[in-house]
Design a protein around this motif. Structure first.
Motif, PDB file in Angstrom:
ATOM      1  N   MET A   1      32.016 -38.463 118.585  1.00  0.00           N
ATOM      2  CA  MET A   1      32.490 -39.851 118.678  1.00  0.00           C
ATOM      3  C   MET A   1      32.965 -40.303 117.296  1.00  0.00           C
ATOM      4  O   MET A   1      32.246 -40.164 116.307  1.00  0.00           O
ATOM      5  CB  MET A   1      31.350 -40.727 119.155  1.00  0.00           C
ATOM      6  CG  MET A   1      31.701 -42.171 119.218  1.00  0.00           C
ATOM      7  SD  MET A   1      30.222 -43.167 119.471  1.00  0.00           S
ATOM      8  CE  MET A   1      29.195 -42.675 118.118  1.00  0.00           C
ATOM      9  N   TYR A   2      34.162 -40.828 117.218  1.00  0.00           N
ATOM     10  CA  TYR A   2      34.668 -41.306 115.935  1.00  0.00           C
ATOM     11  C   TYR A   2      34.370 -42.792 115.798  1.00  0.00           C
ATOM     12  O   TYR A   2      34.604 -43.585 116.690  1.00  0.00           O
ATOM     13  CB  TYR A   2      36.173 -41.056 115.842  1.00  0.00           C
ATOM     14  CG  TYR A   2      36.804 -41.809 114.695  1.00  0.00           C
ATOM     15  CD1 TYR A   2      36.560 -41.410 113.377  1.00  0.00           C
ATOM     16  CD2 TYR A   2      37.596 -42.913 114.920  1.00  0.00           C
ATOM     17  CE1 TYR A   2      37.096 -42.105 112.321  1.00  0.00           C
ATOM     18  CE2 TYR A   2      38.145 -43.614 113.860  1.00  0.00           C
ATOM     19  CZ  TYR A   2      37.894 -43.200 112.569  1.00  0.00           C
ATOM     20  OH  TYR A   2      38.425 -43.883 111.525  1.00  0.00           O
ATOM     21  N   ASP A   3      33.791 -43.147 114.682  1.00  0.00           N
ATOM     22  CA  ASP A   3      33.542 -44.568 114.430  1.00  0.00           C
ATOM     23  C   ASP A   3      34.300 -44.954 113.164  1.00  0.00           C
ATOM     24  O   ASP A   3      34.869 -44.102 112.487  1.00  0.00           O
ATOM     25  CB  ASP A   3      32.032 -44.787 114.272  1.00  0.00           C
ATOM     26  CG  ASP A   3      31.679 -46.267 114.397  1.00  0.00           C
ATOM     27  OD1 ASP A   3      32.593 -47.061 114.720  1.00  0.00           O
ATOM     28  OD2 ASP A   3      30.526 -46.609 114.171  1.00  0.00           O
ATOM     29  N   SER A   5      34.789 -45.825 109.320  1.00  0.00           N
ATOM     30  CA  SER A   5      34.072 -45.220 108.202  1.00  0.00           C
ATOM     31  C   SER A   5      33.699 -46.291 107.178  1.00  0.00           C
ATOM     32  O   SER A   5      34.150 -47.429 107.248  1.00  0.00           O
ATOM     33  CB  SER A   5      34.969 -44.178 107.543  1.00  0.00           C
ATOM     34  OG  SER A   5      36.051 -44.832 106.930  1.00  0.00           O
ATOM     35  N   GLU A   6      32.895 -45.845 106.234  1.00  0.00           N
ATOM     36  CA  GLU A   6      32.492 -46.739 105.147  1.00  0.00           C
ATOM     37  C   GLU A   6      33.725 -47.198 104.373  1.00  0.00           C
ATOM     38  O   GLU A   6      33.812 -48.340 103.932  1.00  0.00           O
ATOM     39  CB  GLU A   6      31.559 -45.936 104.239  1.00  0.00           C
ATOM     40  CG  GLU A   6      30.847 -46.782 103.224  1.00  0.00           C
ATOM     41  CD  GLU A   6      29.918 -45.914 102.387  1.00  0.00           C
ATOM     42  OE1 GLU A   6      29.625 -44.787 102.806  1.00  0.00           O
ATOM     43  OE2 GLU A   6      29.513 -46.375 101.327  1.00  0.00           O
ATOM     44  N   GLN A   7      34.693 -46.252 104.259  1.00  0.00           N
ATOM     45  CA  GLN A   7      35.936 -46.575 103.551  1.00  0.00           C
ATOM     46  C   GLN A   7      36.665 -47.722 104.259  1.00  0.00           C
ATOM     47  O   GLN A   7      37.214 -48.619 103.611  1.00  0.00           O
ATOM     48  CB  GLN A   7      36.816 -45.329 103.549  1.00  0.00           C
ATOM     49  CG  GLN A   7      37.619 -45.196 102.301  1.00  0.00           C
ATOM     50  CD  GLN A   7      38.453 -43.923 102.327  1.00  0.00           C
ATOM     51  OE1 GLN A   7      38.472 -43.188 103.316  1.00  0.00           O
ATOM     52  NE2 GLN A   7      39.144 -43.675 101.256  1.00  0.00           N
ATOM     53  N   ILE A   9      35.342 -50.087 105.971  1.00  0.00           N
ATOM     54  CA  ILE A   9      34.628 -51.343 105.690  1.00  0.00           C
ATOM     55  C   ILE A   9      35.008 -51.851 104.299  1.00  0.00           C
ATOM     56  O   ILE A   9      35.248 -53.037 104.090  1.00  0.00           O
ATOM     57  CB  ILE A   9      33.103 -51.113 105.773  1.00  0.00           C
ATOM     58  CG1 ILE A   9      32.725 -50.714 107.202  1.00  0.00           C
ATOM     59  CG2 ILE A   9      32.333 -52.355 105.350  1.00  0.00           C
ATOM     60  CD1 ILE A   9      31.315 -50.236 107.355  1.00  0.00           C
ATOM     61  N   ARG A 130      31.502 -54.692 118.734  1.00  0.00           N
ATOM     62  CA  ARG A 130      30.423 -53.778 118.334  1.00  0.00           C
ATOM     63  C   ARG A 130      29.085 -54.334 118.817  1.00  0.00           C
ATOM     64  O   ARG A 130      28.895 -55.550 118.878  1.00  0.00           O
ATOM     65  CB  ARG A 130      30.351 -53.633 116.806  1.00  0.00           C
ATOM     66  CG  ARG A 130      31.541 -52.985 116.162  1.00  0.00           C
ATOM     67  CD  ARG A 130      31.255 -52.720 114.698  1.00  0.00           C
ATOM     68  NE  ARG A 130      30.330 -51.598 114.543  1.00  0.00           N
ATOM     69  CZ  ARG A 130      30.707 -50.318 114.522  1.00  0.00           C
ATOM     70  NH1 ARG A 130      31.975 -50.014 114.633  1.00  0.00           N
ATOM     71  NH2 ARG A 130      29.818 -49.368 114.382  1.00  0.00           N
ATOM     72  N   TYR A 134      29.009 -55.129 111.252  1.00  0.00           N
ATOM     73  CA  TYR A 134      28.552 -55.012 109.857  1.00  0.00           C
ATOM     74  C   TYR A 134      28.668 -56.366 109.167  1.00  0.00           C
ATOM     75  O   TYR A 134      29.706 -57.043 109.289  1.00  0.00           O
ATOM     76  CB  TYR A 134      29.435 -54.027 109.098  1.00  0.00           C
ATOM     77  CG  TYR A 134      29.193 -52.590 109.480  1.00  0.00           C
ATOM     78  CD1 TYR A 134      28.126 -51.875 108.945  1.00  0.00           C
ATOM     79  CD2 TYR A 134      30.048 -51.938 110.373  1.00  0.00           C
ATOM     80  CE1 TYR A 134      27.920 -50.556 109.293  1.00  0.00           C
ATOM     81  CE2 TYR A 134      29.838 -50.618 110.727  1.00  0.00           C
ATOM     82  CZ  TYR A 134      28.770 -49.926 110.180  1.00  0.00           C
ATOM     83  OH  TYR A 134      28.561 -48.626 110.522  1.00  0.00           O
TER      84      TYR A 134
END
Lengths: 161, 693
Positions: A1-3, A5-7, A9, A130, A134
């Motif tokens: 599953m692709y979510d 990334s931190e990048q 965000i 979501r 975040y």
């Protein structure tokens, strides 16, 4: 599953940081981060700017800040009018910078709306994509603000190519 | 390879070389003609001069004859002799010159010196000379007696004089005609010479013009080609996404480089800039050292490029650069080096820099996705053999742990000490989850918890815990939630598949408790190549509330892990010590009074050695030597329960991060329990936990 990334965000958080750096030569620091869990609008601040995202990713990104912070920002820009209208303009401007950064980072894979501004906590749960968006808290001159990243990859069946 | 050979040069400048060649040929022809003609003109001048002299000599002969008649009549002998001399001179000159005109000869010139007289070569001149001979031959016969030494007769003189009178004018005319014809011939030659010179000059001019036109045209074409090539190069350099530049042997960047180079390197680039300092700022010291060696190797003539290509340390190298906000970011770059040779010598390296971040991250995601799929299958297979109730407990417990972590992340305290406490708390909590997952063999959670733990250890041990670190933790936390949600999904599918209802399942906490710990003990013993015999006497667990059983299980997991890693020795070591090769691990739970219970775990391993522990604490920097020496053995043993203290030399998924006993300590405190540790070196270690309900 692709979510996401931190990048991804960081694209949004850096936009805020960069905005403060450009305007006031003092960047907004990341103070903390956590996941929003079933509450009302996570850290409730006075004014909020929001962009909607669709395309390969979908959802919303919010920037929410207290009046005092935005007033301080306007003062550092030598603005003397600190009415709500002007403060909303300022929060909208920051949301616009977030949109610009996102356009540069994600390219044509994403459509980004014109920023919307609001002076009441947004009813974010109704539109949340979501389970746990975040929340990144940023601090500038002792004022806290938040960037809420509620985006996820659009299920492939819904992406129009 | 760039190499300019002589052949290529000749081909390039062929037209100019031909033009210069022709110019030289024309020059030589004109010069040769000039030399030849000047020689011929000189001959003609002699001929014209001498033919003019012949006219004069014919008249001097006649004059001398008439004077001789007069001298004889007057009877003046001296005059006769003088005139005879004159007559002899002029007749000799006329005769030899005439012979010269007829056949070519060396004759006396006008200045008295011998000159070469060439025979006449035109028809007119030849005819004139023949006609002159017709007159001159009888004439010279009549003159011979007069110029010979000695007496001559009056009759001979008169005959000669009469002949002279009769033929003088004719001979003069002939010599005059000869002169005219020779002059005409010389004029003709001079005319041709002018024609040749003019033609030569004209050809030289045409050739010069041609050379100029060809050269200019070639120069213009060449300039256009250079401009076109330059434009194409500029377009390529402006368009190409990779960073392209030439590196000279002094390791400086050339004057032309692609526009994207600055963007790829994330810094300003200017011509003649030193490359190595740029690299040094971007990559770790070790990679930098290897890269500068590699570049030096490529500039060396003796090494083959293809052979050393695999030594390039700059493939997908992680580099740290700052974005416009001053935040440092890690990207992955490829630096590719190709030799550029000129005349078989290495003149430059062509360097191609590609930003591979997207590809590397995608590959990592793909790998992660693959790993996850593998893990999910693995989980499914394991879960088929696992008790659903135990799984449900694990998921509840993990969910609670994640909630606690998230709540802790929301804490207002953002001081360094506050952040450090938060990181320690998260590590402890995750470690607990990891242990429980390990006990049930749920590798999916255990592995992920281990990955998180490794990152957390790095954060804990760094000088400053930054806001970015907290964002990272949040991302990891979300990853945990996702995995937990997948697991919940799998378990619910499994339950419906097997037709079992977890709630309906009869609760057999003793079986679950001992089963989980026994599985964990056997797994760790297997990993560490140790032999273990596990026994349990925990029937009194049935008297405890489920919440307490879960807490005890979490504590037991850490203690089992600890006993297997630090306590029980390897078979060889046990054999040397005279012990059974198989280590014994025993747990018990007893009611020891009203609502008072004792939970005990015993191993027959090497025991806690205060001396060894003291040494470890000093070496790892947790204590100064003096402090350690001043502490009692009990105080030293207490240190085992502080965060970050471990006696394992290497960290793996079962020990080494110094978190396990920290978790035990936190849980016992939460239960308001008491812990007693008994140990004998090389004999046993016992943990006694006493608590009240």
């Amino acid at each position: 599953m692709y979510d996401i990334s931190e990048q991804d965000i960081h694209v949004f958080v850096d936009a805020v940081s960069h905005y403060f750096m450009q305007i006031t030569h003092e960047k907004a620091e990341i103070r903390g981060a956590f996941l929003a869990r079933g509450e009302s609008f996570p850290p409730t601040f006075d004014l909020t700017g929001m962009i909607k995202i669709s395309g390969k990713l979908r959802g919303r990104v919010y920037f929410s800040a207290p009046r005092a912070m935005l007033a301080r920002l306007l003062l550092s820009m030598h603005e003397s009018c600190l009415s709500d209208e002007w403060l909303l303009d300022a929060v909208g401007e920051i949301a616009n910078t977030i949109a610009g950064n996102a356009r540069r980072h994600f390219g044509e894979a994403m459509e980004i709306s014109v920023p919307e501004t609001m002076s009441t906590p947004p009813k974010w749960q109704e539109s949340a994509v979501r389970a746990r968006p975040y929340v990144i808290l940023v601090r500038w001159k002792r004022h806290d603000a938040s960037v809420i990243v509620d985006i996820e990859p659009t299920p492939s069946a819904e992406v129009q190519t | 390879m760039i190499s300019v050979t002589t052949k290529q040069l000749v081909r390039k400048y062929r037209k100019i070389i031909i033009a210069v060649g022709l110019f030289l040929v024309f020059d030589f022809i004109v010069m040769g003609t000039n030399i030849y003609s000047s020689f011929k003109i000189s001959e003609s001048a002699v001929s014209i001069n001498l033919s003019g002299r012949q006219r004069m000599l014919s008249q001097r002969t006649t004059k001398a004859l008439l004077l001789l008649q007069d001298d004889v009549r007057r009877g003046d002998d001296e005059d006769v002799i003088r005139t005879q001399k004159e007559l002899k001179l002029v007749v000799g000159l006329f005769d030899s010159t005439l012979k010269g005109f007829s056949d070519g000869a060396i004759v006396t010139g006008g200045d008295g010196h011998p000159v070469e007289l060439v025979k006449v070569n035109t028809d007119v001149s030849r005819r004139i000379v023949q006609e002159a001979y017709v007159i001159w031959t009888p004439y010279i016969k009549k003159l011979q007696p007069l110029i010979r030494e000695g007496q001559f007769s009056q009759a001979q003189l008169d005959a000669a004089a009469a002949y002279a009178r009769a033929n003088n004018l004719e001979l003069l005319r002939l010599m005059n005609d000869l002169t005219t014809d020779l002059e005409k011939s010389a004029n003709d030659r001079a005319f041709w010479l002018r024609i040749v010179q003019f033609a030569g000059l004209l050809l030289a001019l045409v050739n010069f013009g041609y050379t100029v036109v060809v050269s200019i045209r070639d120069l213009v074409t060449s300039d256009q080609e250079v401009a076109k090539a330059r434009k194409e190069t500029d377009e390529i350099l402006a368009t190409v996404r990779e960073g392209l530049f030439l590196l000279n042997p002094q390791y400086r960047i050339g004057s032309q480089y692609s526009e994207s180079l600055s963007e790829v390197l994330q810094r300003e680039v200017h011509p003649d800039m030193e490359f190595l300092p740029v690299l040094k700022n971007m990559v770790p010291e070790k990679v930098y050292g290897a890269a500068s060696d590699y570049i030096e190797l490529l500039f060396g003539e003796r090494v083959k490029e293809a052979l050393v290509a695999s030594l390039n340390p700059l493939n997908e190298v992680p580099v740290t650069t700052a974005d416009p906000n001053g935040n440092s970011k890690t990207r992955y770059l490829n630096f590719h080096f190709n030799r550029v040779t000129t005349e078989e010598r290495i003149s430059h390296l062509l360097v191609t820099v590609q930003d591979m971040t997207e590809q590397v991250l995608l590959a990592q995601q793909l790998e992660q996705a693959k790993g996850q799929a593998r893990v999910e299958v693995d989980v499914l297979l394991r879960l088929l053999n696992t008790d659903p109730e135990a799984l449900r407990n694990l998921m509840d417990s993990a969910n609670r742990a994640l909630e606690q972590i998230n709540t802790r992340l929301r804490s207002e305290d953002d001081s360094q000490s506050g952040r450090r406490l938060t990181v320690n708390f998260i590590m402890r909590t995750l470690h607990g989850v990891k242990g429980e997952a390990a006990a049930l063999g749920v590798e999916m959670l255990e592995t992920y918890a281990h990955v998180c733990e490794k990152e957390l250890v790095a954060m804990r041990d760094s000088e400053e815990i930054t806001g970015e670190n907290l964002v990272r933790i949040t991302v990891l936390l979300e990853g945990f939630y996702e995995r937990l949600s997948s697991l919940t999904d799998i378990v619910s599918r499994l339950t419906s598949f097997s037709g079992r209802n977890a709630d309906a399942e009869e609760e057999d906490r003793v079986r679950i408790f001992t089963g989980a710990l026994s599985t964990l003990a056997e797994r760790i013993a297997g990993d560490q190549h140790k032999k273990i015999s596990f026994s349990a006497d925990v029937d009194d667990l049935r008297k405890l509330p489920l919440r307490v059983v879960h807490e005890l299980q979490a504590i037991a997991i850490q203690l089992v892990r600890n006993a297997l890693t630090h306590g029980i020795e390897s078979s060889e070591e046990r054999h040397t010590l005279g012990k059974e090769e198989t280590g014994a691990l025993h747990i018990s739970c007893k009611e020891i009074g009203d609502y008072r219970f004792e939970f005990m775990l015993r191993d027959d391993g090497r025991g806690i050695s205060p001396a060894r522990l003291r040494e470890t604490l000093v070496n790892s920097g947790h204590l100064k030597r003096e402090e350690a020496n001043a502490m009692s053995d009990t105080e030293i043993a207490r240190k085992l329960f502080e965060p970050g203290v471990s006696t394992a030399s290497d960290a793996d998924r079962d020990a080494g991060h110094g978190v396990g006993l920290d978790v035990v300590h936190a849980k016992i405190r939460a239960m308001h329990g008491q812990l007693l540790v008994k140990s004998r070196t090389n004999l046993f270690t016992e943990f006694h936990l006493q608590f009240e309900l």
